[in-house]
Design a protein around this motif. Structure first.
Motif, PDB file in Angstrom:
ATOM      1  N   GLY A 113       9.412   7.496  -1.049  1.00  0.00           N
ATOM      2  CA  GLY A 113      11.142   7.146  -1.225  1.00  0.00           C
ATOM      3  C   GLY A 113      11.954   6.085   0.046  1.00  0.00           C
ATOM      4  O   GLY A 113      12.279   5.138  -0.284  1.00  0.00           O
ATOM      5  N   VAL A 114      11.463   6.599   1.356  1.00  0.00           N
ATOM      6  CA  VAL A 114      11.420   5.450   2.232  1.00  0.00           C
ATOM      7  C   VAL A 114      11.160   3.549   2.105  1.00  0.00           C
ATOM      8  O   VAL A 114      11.051   3.057   2.363  1.00  0.00           O
ATOM      9  CB  VAL A 114      11.051   6.513   3.396  1.00  0.00           C
ATOM     10  N   MET A 115       9.484   4.224   1.427  1.00  0.00           N
ATOM     11  CA  MET A 115       8.970   3.109   0.514  1.00  0.00           C
ATOM     12  C   MET A 115      10.405   1.754   0.002  1.00  0.00           C
ATOM     13  O   MET A 115      10.305   0.813   0.171  1.00  0.00           O
ATOM     14  CB  MET A 115       7.999   3.136   0.378  1.00  0.00           C
ATOM     15  N   LYS A 116      10.609   2.288  -1.307  1.00  0.00           N
ATOM     16  CA  LYS A 116      11.618   2.296  -1.784  1.00  0.00           C
ATOM     17  C   LYS A 116      13.190   1.443  -1.077  1.00  0.00           C
ATOM     18  O   LYS A 116      13.410   0.405  -1.320  1.00  0.00           O
ATOM     19  CB  LYS A 116      12.291   3.315  -3.308  1.00  0.00           C
ATOM     20  N   ASN A 117      13.068   2.014  -0.053  1.00  0.00           N
ATOM     21  CA  ASN A 117      14.515   2.507   0.858  1.00  0.00           C
ATOM     22  C   ASN A 117      14.160   1.340   1.421  1.00  0.00           C
ATOM     23  O   ASN A 117      15.634  -0.031   1.791  1.00  0.00           O
ATOM     24  CB  ASN A 117      14.835   3.391   1.338  1.00  0.00           C
ATOM     25  N   CYS A 118      12.665   0.494   2.009  1.00  0.00           N
ATOM     26  CA  CYS A 118      12.408  -0.723   2.998  1.00  0.00           C
ATOM     27  C   CYS A 118      13.090  -1.536   1.728  1.00  0.00           C
ATOM     28  O   CYS A 118      13.397  -2.702   2.100  1.00  0.00           O
ATOM     29  CB  CYS A 118      10.959   0.378   3.676  1.00  0.00           C
ATOM     30  N   LEU A 119      11.747  -1.209   0.843  1.00  0.00           N
ATOM     31  CA  LEU A 119      12.428  -2.581  -0.757  1.00  0.00           C
ATOM     32  C   LEU A 119      14.238  -2.824  -0.631  1.00  0.00           C
ATOM     33  O   LEU A 119      14.223  -4.078  -1.091  1.00  0.00           O
ATOM     34  CB  LEU A 119      11.385  -2.806  -1.230  1.00  0.00           C
ATOM     35  N   ASP A 120      14.655  -1.698  -0.676  1.00  0.00           N
ATOM     36  CA  ASP A 120      16.065  -2.222  -0.846  1.00  0.00           C
ATOM     37  C   ASP A 120      16.776  -3.152  -0.226  1.00  0.00           C
ATOM     38  O   ASP A 120      17.468  -4.168  -0.896  1.00  0.00           O
ATOM     39  CB  ASP A 120      16.865  -0.524  -1.562  1.00  0.00           C
ATOM     40  N   TRP A 121      16.382  -2.963   1.041  1.00  0.00           N
ATOM     41  CA  TRP A 121      17.612  -3.618   1.920  1.00  0.00           C
ATOM     42  C   TRP A 121      16.732  -5.533   1.859  1.00  0.00           C
ATOM     43  O   TRP A 121      17.611  -6.105   2.311  1.00  0.00           O
ATOM     44  CB  TRP A 121      16.644  -3.142   3.316  1.00  0.00           C
ATOM     45  N   LEU A 122      15.954  -5.599   1.131  1.00  0.00           N
ATOM     46  CA  LEU A 122      15.820  -6.732   0.961  1.00  0.00           C
ATOM     47  C   LEU A 122      16.753  -7.901  -0.091  1.00  0.00           C
ATOM     48  O   LEU A 122      17.113  -8.670   0.132  1.00  0.00           O
ATOM     49  CB  LEU A 122      14.274  -7.183  -0.545  1.00  0.00           C
ATOM     50  N   GLU A 123      17.868  -6.580  -0.185  1.00  0.00           N
ATOM     51  CA  GLU A 123      19.346  -7.328  -0.984  1.00  0.00           C
ATOM     52  C   GLU A 123      20.148  -8.365   0.302  1.00  0.00           C
ATOM     53  O   GLU A 123      20.661  -9.226  -0.523  1.00  0.00           O
ATOM     54  CB  GLU A 123      19.933  -6.070  -1.687  1.00  0.00           C
ATOM     55  N   THR A 166       5.245   1.532 -10.053  1.00  0.00           N
ATOM     56  CA  THR A 166       6.388   1.735  -9.955  1.00  0.00           C
ATOM     57  C   THR A 166       6.939   0.166  -9.364  1.00  0.00           C
ATOM     58  O   THR A 166       7.666  -0.277  -9.090  1.00  0.00           O
ATOM     59  CB  THR A 166       7.101   2.578  -8.938  1.00  0.00           C
ATOM     60  N   MET A 167       5.609   0.198  -8.071  1.00  0.00           N
ATOM     61  CA  MET A 167       5.674  -1.273  -7.370  1.00  0.00           C
ATOM     62  C   MET A 167       5.763  -2.411  -8.323  1.00  0.00           C
ATOM     63  O   MET A 167       6.577  -3.729  -8.185  1.00  0.00           O
ATOM     64  CB  MET A 167       4.588  -1.269  -6.581  1.00  0.00           C
ATOM     65  N   ASP A 168       5.373  -2.962  -9.587  1.00  0.00           N
ATOM     66  CA  ASP A 168       5.165  -3.641 -10.354  1.00  0.00           C
ATOM     67  C   ASP A 168       6.616  -3.747 -10.353  1.00  0.00           C
ATOM     68  O   ASP A 168       7.211  -5.262 -10.273  1.00  0.00           O
ATOM     69  CB  ASP A 168       4.154  -3.307 -11.661  1.00  0.00           C
ATOM     70  N   LEU A 193       0.530  -1.363  -0.191  1.00  0.00           N
ATOM     71  CA  LEU A 193      -0.163   0.104   0.009  1.00  0.00           C
ATOM     72  C   LEU A 193       1.079   1.366   0.098  1.00  0.00           C
ATOM     73  O   LEU A 193       1.815   1.037   0.502  1.00  0.00           O
ATOM     74  CB  LEU A 193      -0.843   0.254   1.303  1.00  0.00           C
ATOM     75  N   ALA A 194       0.414   1.840  -1.044  1.00  0.00           N
ATOM     76  CA  ALA A 194       1.303   3.290  -1.163  1.00  0.00           C
ATOM     77  C   ALA A 194       0.386   4.883  -1.685  1.00  0.00           C
ATOM     78  O   ALA A 194      -0.781   4.214  -2.190  1.00  0.00           O
ATOM     79  CB  ALA A 194       2.452   3.234  -1.728  1.00  0.00           C
ATOM     80  N   PRO A 195       0.934   5.770  -1.101  1.00  0.00           N
ATOM     81  CA  PRO A 195       0.422   7.498  -1.411  1.00  0.00           C
ATOM     82  C   PRO A 195       0.900   7.376  -2.670  1.00  0.00           C
ATOM     83  O   PRO A 195       2.301   7.025  -2.968  1.00  0.00           O
ATOM     84  CB  PRO A 195       0.436   8.152  -0.257  1.00  0.00           C
ATOM     85  N   LEU A 196       0.574   8.272  -3.773  1.00  0.00           N
ATOM     86  CA  LEU A 196       1.763   8.217  -5.362  1.00  0.00           C
ATOM     87  C   LEU A 196       2.130  10.531  -4.055  1.00  0.00           C
ATOM     88  O   LEU A 196       1.234  10.837  -4.027  1.00  0.00           O
ATOM     89  CB  LEU A 196       0.582   8.976  -5.610  1.00  0.00           C
ATOM     90  N   TYR A 197       3.784  10.722  -3.956  1.00  0.00           N
ATOM     91  CA  TYR A 197       4.392  10.803  -4.063  1.00  0.00           C
ATOM     92  C   TYR A 197       5.222  11.783  -5.785  1.00  0.00           C
ATOM     93  O   TYR A 197       6.432  10.855  -5.407  1.00  0.00           O
ATOM     94  CB  TYR A 197       4.939  11.430  -3.063  1.00  0.00           C
ATOM     95  N   HIS A 198       4.784  12.657  -6.106  1.00  0.00           N
ATOM     96  CA  HIS A 198       5.454  12.944  -7.484  1.00  0.00           C
ATOM     97  C   HIS A 198       6.003  12.165  -8.008  1.00  0.00           C
ATOM     98  O   HIS A 198       6.703  11.781  -8.642  1.00  0.00           O
ATOM     99  CB  HIS A 198       6.303  13.415  -6.670  1.00  0.00           C
TER     100      HIS A 198
END
Length: 187
Positions: free
Chosen positions: A87-97, A129-131, A77-82
Protein backbone atom coordinates in the motif's frame (compact mmCIF):
# COMPACT_ATOMS: atom_id res chain seq x y z
CA UNK A 1 22.14 10.83 -21.79
CA UNK A 2 19.46 8.37 -20.73
CA UNK A 3 18.41 8.49 -17.07
CA UNK A 4 16.97 5.53 -15.20
CA UNK A 5 15.13 5.22 -11.92
CA UNK A 6 15.05 2.09 -9.80
CA UNK A 7 11.94 2.40 -7.64
CA UNK A 8 12.30 0.05 -4.69
CA UNK A 9 8.71 -0.19 -3.44
CA UNK A 10 9.55 -2.54 -0.57
CA UNK A 11 9.93 -1.46 3.03
CA UNK A 12 13.24 -3.30 3.36
CA UNK A 13 16.33 -1.29 4.27
CA UNK A 14 19.00 -3.98 4.34
CA UNK A 15 21.26 -4.34 1.30
CA UNK A 16 21.05 -8.13 1.64
CA UNK A 17 17.23 -8.07 1.46
CA UNK A 18 15.49 -9.28 -1.70
CA UNK A 19 14.78 -5.72 -2.82
CA UNK A 20 18.34 -4.64 -1.99
CA UNK A 21 19.94 -7.46 -3.98
CA UNK A 22 17.62 -7.00 -6.98
CA UNK A 23 18.11 -3.19 -6.93
CA UNK A 24 21.87 -3.66 -6.79
CA UNK A 25 21.78 -6.11 -9.71
CA UNK A 26 19.72 -3.76 -11.90
CA UNK A 27 21.98 -0.84 -10.93
CA UNK A 28 25.03 -2.87 -11.96
CA UNK A 29 23.48 -3.63 -15.35
CA UNK A 30 22.70 0.05 -15.91
CA UNK A 31 26.21 1.05 -14.86
CA UNK A 32 27.69 -1.45 -17.34
CA UNK A 33 25.69 0.27 -20.07
CA UNK A 34 26.86 3.75 -18.96
CA UNK A 35 23.32 4.76 -18.05
CA UNK A 36 22.87 7.30 -15.29
CA UNK A 37 20.58 5.93 -12.58
CA UNK A 38 19.06 6.73 -9.21
CA UNK A 39 17.74 4.25 -6.68
CA UNK A 40 14.62 5.53 -4.90
CA UNK A 41 14.13 3.50 -1.73
CA UNK A 42 10.60 4.03 -0.51
CA UNK A 43 11.56 2.91 3.00
CA UNK A 44 13.88 5.92 3.32
CA UNK A 45 11.83 8.51 1.42
CA UNK A 46 9.47 9.80 4.11
CA UNK A 47 6.49 9.99 1.77
CA UNK A 48 3.37 10.95 3.79
CA UNK A 49 -0.14 9.64 3.22
CA UNK A 50 -1.59 11.00 -0.01
CA UNK A 51 -3.53 14.20 0.71
CA UNK A 52 -4.17 16.69 -2.08
CA UNK A 53 -5.94 19.06 0.32
CA UNK A 54 -2.62 20.15 1.81
CA UNK A 55 -1.74 23.77 1.12
CA UNK A 56 1.94 22.92 0.62
CA UNK A 57 3.27 19.86 -1.14
CA UNK A 58 5.65 18.03 1.25
CA UNK A 59 9.32 18.38 0.31
CA UNK A 60 9.78 14.59 0.16
CA UNK A 61 6.97 14.45 -2.44
CA UNK A 62 8.59 17.22 -4.51
CA UNK A 63 11.89 15.34 -4.50
CA UNK A 64 10.16 12.08 -5.45
CA UNK A 65 8.21 13.72 -8.27
CA UNK A 66 11.36 15.29 -9.70
CA UNK A 67 13.20 11.95 -9.68
CA UNK A 68 10.28 10.17 -11.36
CA UNK A 69 9.78 12.86 -13.99
CA UNK A 70 13.48 13.27 -14.84
CA UNK A 71 14.01 9.58 -15.55
CA UNK A 72 13.47 8.25 -19.07
CA UNK A 73 13.04 4.68 -17.90
CA UNK A 74 11.83 3.23 -14.60
CA UNK A 75 12.28 -0.15 -12.95
CA UNK A 76 9.56 -0.76 -10.36
CA UNK A 77 10.35 -3.45 -7.78
CA UNK A 78 7.79 -4.78 -5.31
CA UNK A 79 7.01 -7.73 -3.11
CA UNK A 80 3.55 -9.22 -3.39
CA UNK A 81 1.46 -8.49 -0.29
CA UNK A 82 -1.99 -10.10 -0.13
CA UNK A 83 -2.41 -10.17 -3.89
CA UNK A 84 -1.05 -6.72 -4.71
CA UNK A 85 1.85 -4.31 -4.28
CA UNK A 86 2.47 -2.75 -0.86
CA UNK A 87 0.00 0.00 0.00
CA UNK A 88 2.85 2.43 0.70
CA UNK A 89 4.09 1.93 -2.87
CA UNK A 90 0.64 2.74 -4.27
CA UNK A 91 0.47 5.75 -1.93
CA UNK A 92 3.79 7.01 -3.30
CA UNK A 93 2.62 6.61 -6.89
CA UNK A 94 -0.61 8.42 -6.02
CA UNK A 95 1.49 11.48 -5.17
CA UNK A 96 2.35 11.76 -8.88
CA UNK A 97 -1.02 13.51 -9.00
CA UNK A 98 0.89 16.73 -8.27
CA UNK A 99 2.23 16.46 -11.84
CA UNK A 100 -1.25 16.30 -13.40
CA UNK A 101 -1.07 19.84 -14.80
CA UNK A 102 2.44 19.45 -16.20
CA UNK A 103 2.90 19.43 -19.95
CA UNK A 104 3.09 16.48 -20.43
CA UNK A 105 1.20 15.20 -17.40
CA UNK A 106 2.22 12.38 -15.08
CA UNK A 107 4.72 9.90 -16.55
CA UNK A 108 3.75 10.42 -20.18
CA UNK A 109 5.93 8.26 -22.46
CA UNK A 110 8.22 7.01 -19.67
CA UNK A 111 9.13 3.33 -19.99
CA UNK A 112 8.43 1.14 -16.98
CA UNK A 113 9.91 -2.30 -16.38
CA UNK A 114 8.31 -4.28 -13.58
CA UNK A 115 9.65 -6.84 -11.13
CA UNK A 116 7.61 -8.50 -8.39
CA UNK A 117 8.42 -11.38 -6.06
CA UNK A 118 6.25 -13.69 -4.00
CA UNK A 119 6.73 -16.70 -1.77
CA UNK A 120 4.41 -18.64 -4.10
CA UNK A 121 3.78 -18.40 -7.80
CA UNK A 122 1.45 -15.38 -7.84
CA UNK A 123 3.88 -12.48 -8.39
CA UNK A 124 2.17 -11.74 -11.70
CA UNK A 125 -0.69 -10.23 -9.67
CA UNK A 126 1.71 -7.50 -8.50
CA UNK A 127 2.94 -7.00 -12.07
CA UNK A 128 -0.68 -6.58 -13.22
CA UNK A 129 -1.27 -3.96 -10.53
CA UNK A 130 1.86 -2.02 -11.48
CA UNK A 131 0.92 -2.30 -15.16
CA UNK A 132 -2.50 -0.75 -14.53
CA UNK A 133 -0.96 2.07 -12.49
CA UNK A 134 1.75 2.78 -15.08
CA UNK A 135 -0.82 2.95 -17.88
CA UNK A 136 -3.04 5.23 -15.79
CA UNK A 137 -0.03 7.52 -15.41
CA UNK A 138 0.41 7.50 -19.23
CA UNK A 139 3.64 5.51 -19.14
CA UNK A 140 4.60 2.64 -21.43
CA UNK A 141 4.75 -0.70 -19.66
CA UNK A 142 7.54 -2.79 -21.13
CA UNK A 143 6.35 -5.88 -23.03
CA UNK A 144 8.47 -8.02 -20.70
CA UNK A 145 8.33 -8.18 -16.91
CA UNK A 146 9.85 -10.42 -14.25
CA UNK A 147 7.48 -12.16 -11.83
CA UNK A 148 9.65 -14.03 -9.31
CA UNK A 149 9.10 -17.17 -7.29
CA UNK A 150 11.24 -16.09 -4.36
CA UNK A 151 12.47 -19.61 -3.54
CA UNK A 152 14.04 -19.76 -7.02
CA UNK A 153 15.59 -16.26 -7.07
CA UNK A 154 18.89 -17.08 -5.39
CA UNK A 155 21.51 -19.77 -5.94
CA UNK A 156 21.05 -22.48 -3.33
CA UNK A 157 24.75 -22.47 -2.41
CA UNK A 158 24.88 -18.67 -2.08
CA UNK A 159 21.69 -17.26 -0.59
CA UNK A 160 22.20 -13.72 -1.90
CA UNK A 161 23.55 -14.53 -5.37
CA UNK A 162 20.88 -14.24 -8.04
CA UNK A 163 20.28 -17.47 -9.94
CA UNK A 164 21.40 -17.58 -13.57
CA UNK A 165 17.81 -17.91 -14.82
CA UNK A 166 16.69 -14.73 -13.05
CA UNK A 167 19.90 -12.89 -13.92
CA UNK A 168 19.12 -13.62 -17.57
CA UNK A 169 15.55 -12.30 -17.16
CA UNK A 170 16.78 -9.11 -15.48
CA UNK A 171 19.33 -8.62 -18.27
CA UNK A 172 16.58 -8.96 -20.91
CA UNK A 173 14.41 -6.45 -19.04
CA UNK A 174 17.25 -3.91 -18.85
CA UNK A 175 18.11 -4.49 -22.53
CA UNK A 176 14.52 -3.87 -23.63
CA UNK A 177 14.18 -0.82 -21.38
CA UNK A 178 17.37 0.87 -22.54
CA UNK A 179 17.43 -0.04 -26.22
CA UNK A 180 16.02 2.99 -28.04
CA UNK A 181 15.74 1.07 -31.30
CA UNK A 182 12.81 -0.94 -29.90
CA UNK A 183 11.10 2.11 -28.46
CA UNK A 184 11.28 4.88 -31.02
CA UNK A 185 7.89 6.47 -31.40
CA UNK A 186 6.99 7.83 -34.80
CA UNK A 187 4.73 10.88 -34.84
Amino acid sequence: MMKALIFNGALERRLESTSGVVSEYIAGQLQRRDIQYTVFNLADAGIPLFDMSLHRIPNSVKIMNNLFLEADVHFWLAPLYHGSIPGVMKNCLDWLEVSAKNKPAYLTDKRVGMICWADGAHALQGINTMDAIAKSLRAWSLPFSVPIVKSMLFESASPRVISSSYAYKFDVLVDIATNNMHWSIKT
